[in-house]
Design a protein around this motif. Structure first.
Motif, PDB file in Angstrom:
ATOM      1  N   MET A 192      18.737  67.264  90.134  1.00 45.92           N
ATOM      2  CA  MET A 192      18.612  67.320  88.484  1.00 45.92           C
ATOM      3  C   MET A 192      18.169  65.696  88.024  1.00 45.92           C
ATOM      4  O   MET A 192      17.467  65.374  87.173  1.00 45.92           O
ATOM      5  CB  MET A 192      19.255  67.791  87.895  1.00 45.92           C
ATOM      6  CG  MET A 192      18.399  68.922  86.666  1.00 45.92           C
ATOM      7  SD  MET A 192      19.959  69.284  85.273  1.00 45.92           S
ATOM      8  CE  MET A 192      20.335  70.868  86.274  1.00 45.92           C
ATOM      9  N   ALA A 193      19.335  65.228  88.635  1.00 52.99           N
ATOM     10  CA  ALA A 193      19.382  63.229  88.544  1.00 52.99           C
ATOM     11  C   ALA A 193      17.808  63.387  88.739  1.00 52.99           C
ATOM     12  O   ALA A 193      17.698  61.822  88.193  1.00 52.99           O
ATOM     13  CB  ALA A 193      20.672  63.199  89.408  1.00 52.99           C
ATOM     14  N   GLY A 194      17.200  63.014  89.826  1.00 56.72           N
ATOM     15  CA  GLY A 194      16.293  62.444  90.547  1.00 56.72           C
ATOM     16  C   GLY A 194      15.431  63.262  89.713  1.00 56.72           C
ATOM     17  O   GLY A 194      14.281  61.768  88.862  1.00 56.72           O
ATOM     18  N   ARG A 211      13.726  71.421  77.498  1.00 57.96           N
ATOM     19  CA  ARG A 211      12.861  73.409  77.617  1.00 57.96           C
ATOM     20  C   ARG A 211      12.713  72.954  78.932  1.00 57.96           C
ATOM     21  O   ARG A 211      12.393  74.611  79.705  1.00 57.96           O
ATOM     22  CB  ARG A 211      11.760  73.761  76.572  1.00 57.96           C
ATOM     23  CG  ARG A 211      12.410  73.885  75.323  1.00 57.96           C
ATOM     24  CD  ARG A 211      11.054  74.110  73.988  1.00 57.96           C
ATOM     25  NE  ARG A 211      11.338  74.467  73.092  1.00 57.96           N
ATOM     26  CZ  ARG A 211      10.790  73.964  72.520  1.00 57.96           C
ATOM     27  NH1 ARG A 211       9.565  73.739  72.589  1.00 57.96           N
ATOM     28  NH2 ARG A 211      11.482  74.497  70.741  1.00 57.96           N
ATOM     29  N   GLU A 212      11.977  72.379  79.847  1.00 57.05           N
ATOM     30  CA  GLU A 212      11.160  71.943  80.705  1.00 57.05           C
ATOM     31  C   GLU A 212      13.050  72.341  81.954  1.00 57.05           C
ATOM     32  O   GLU A 212      12.769  73.147  82.666  1.00 57.05           O
ATOM     33  CB  GLU A 212      10.410  70.523  81.632  1.00 57.05           C
ATOM     34  CG  GLU A 212       9.388  69.920  80.564  1.00 57.05           C
ATOM     35  CD  GLU A 212       8.900  69.067  80.943  1.00 57.05           C
ATOM     36  OE1 GLU A 212       9.079  68.820  81.981  1.00 57.05           O
ATOM     37  OE2 GLU A 212       8.917  67.970  79.683  1.00 57.05           O
ATOM     38  N   VAL A 213      14.195  71.673  81.140  1.00 53.46           N
ATOM     39  CA  VAL A 213      14.932  71.791  82.173  1.00 53.46           C
ATOM     40  C   VAL A 213      15.481  73.221  82.303  1.00 53.46           C
ATOM     41  O   VAL A 213      15.390  73.998  83.102  1.00 53.46           O
ATOM     42  CB  VAL A 213      15.770  70.691  81.850  1.00 53.46           C
ATOM     43  CG1 VAL A 213      17.574  70.851  82.512  1.00 53.46           C
ATOM     44  CG2 VAL A 213      16.155  69.241  81.813  1.00 53.46           C
ATOM     45  N   ARG A 235      13.596  75.697  84.681  1.00 51.51           N
ATOM     46  CA  ARG A 235      13.612  74.995  86.081  1.00 51.51           C
ATOM     47  C   ARG A 235      15.140  75.321  86.122  1.00 51.51           C
ATOM     48  O   ARG A 235      15.383  75.802  87.456  1.00 51.51           O
ATOM     49  CB  ARG A 235      13.480  73.034  86.327  1.00 51.51           C
ATOM     50  CG  ARG A 235      12.758  73.047  86.767  1.00 51.51           C
ATOM     51  CD  ARG A 235      12.719  71.400  87.150  1.00 51.51           C
ATOM     52  NE  ARG A 235      11.622  70.726  87.282  1.00 51.51           N
ATOM     53  CZ  ARG A 235      10.602  70.446  88.693  1.00 51.51           C
ATOM     54  NH1 ARG A 235      10.507  69.821  88.811  1.00 51.51           N
ATOM     55  NH2 ARG A 235       9.716  70.317  89.030  1.00 51.51           N
ATOM     56  N   TRP A 236      15.881  74.910  85.960  1.00 56.68           N
ATOM     57  CA  TRP A 236      16.953  74.995  86.150  1.00 56.68           C
ATOM     58  C   TRP A 236      18.339  76.492  85.653  1.00 56.68           C
ATOM     59  O   TRP A 236      19.251  76.631  85.925  1.00 56.68           O
ATOM     60  CB  TRP A 236      17.975  73.636  86.258  1.00 56.68           C
ATOM     61  CG  TRP A 236      17.978  73.075  87.664  1.00 56.68           C
ATOM     62  CD1 TRP A 236      17.747  72.474  88.397  1.00 56.68           C
ATOM     63  CD2 TRP A 236      16.480  72.190  87.380  1.00 56.68           C
ATOM     64  NE1 TRP A 236      17.265  71.941  89.586  1.00 56.68           N
ATOM     65  CE2 TRP A 236      16.420  71.174  88.201  1.00 56.68           C
ATOM     66  CE3 TRP A 236      16.250  71.056  86.114  1.00 56.68           C
ATOM     67  CZ2 TRP A 236      16.086  69.813  88.396  1.00 56.68           C
ATOM     68  CZ3 TRP A 236      15.498  70.137  86.515  1.00 56.68           C
ATOM     69  CH2 TRP A 236      15.304  69.389  87.249  1.00 56.68           C
TER      70      TRP A 236
END
Length: 172
Positions: free
Chosen positions: A1-3, A70-72, A75-76
């Motif tokens: 996630m950091a990348g 919203r994307e995060v 995704r996660w």
């Protein structure tokens, strides 16, 4: 996630990598804003200027932060909270308040009730949150070591048997 966030966040938002804090429910993203120029000399004036700059950042990036959040979430599967640092000021924007089930015996409930009765907290829930924060403050070094150990456990577990490229096919 950091990348992913390093590549996804606009390069002009923060002066370096963001600080990520994640739990099962939420990810907190906090970045350092560019320094004030000129820097006010008086402490109160400097703090007010830092808060003003953080407020400006919050308002001017709101729509784009919502889109990234919203994307995060897609995704996660975690909610995203944002924050910013500038000088000695750190502010976190809306974060989740997640209910947590706990079972307490009467001695522990009496501690919470004492905090409520004394006006330290407005409710048992707030008193419990206060206690957890206090423990966290006084054991931060130990908790940091524990978190590092858990990260190493996850790394070793991921490299273990059945974790390789064919693992999904073997389990199917």
């Amino acid at each position: 996630m950091a990348g992913w966030l390093a590549g996804r966040l606009p390069s002009d938002w923060f002066t370096g990598p963001v600080e990520l804090t994640a739990d099962r429910d939420e990810v907190l993203v906090v970045g350092e804003l560019p320094a004030l120029d000129p820097v006010p000399v008086e402490d109160a004036e400097r703090t007010a200027a830092e808060r003003g700059r953080i407020a400006r950042f919050r308002e001017s990036t709101r729509e784009e932060r919502i889109g990234i959040a919203r994307e995060v979430e897609e995704r996660w599967g975690r909610a995203v909270a944002w924050g910013a640092r500038l000088g000695s000021t750190r502010e976190v924007f809306t974060t989740l308040s997640v209910p947590t089930m706990t079972r307490l015996r009467q001695p522990e409930r009496l501690v919470l009730d004492t905090l409520v009765d004394a006006g330290v907290a407005r409710s048992r829930s707030e008193a419990l949150a206060w206690c957890v924060a206090l423990v966290g403050e006084h054991t931060e070094e130990w908790l940091g070591q524990l978190r590092q150990a858990l990260t190493e456990v996850e790394r070793v577990r991921a490299a273990g048997p059945g974790a390789g490229p064919g693992a999904a096919a073997e389990g199917a």
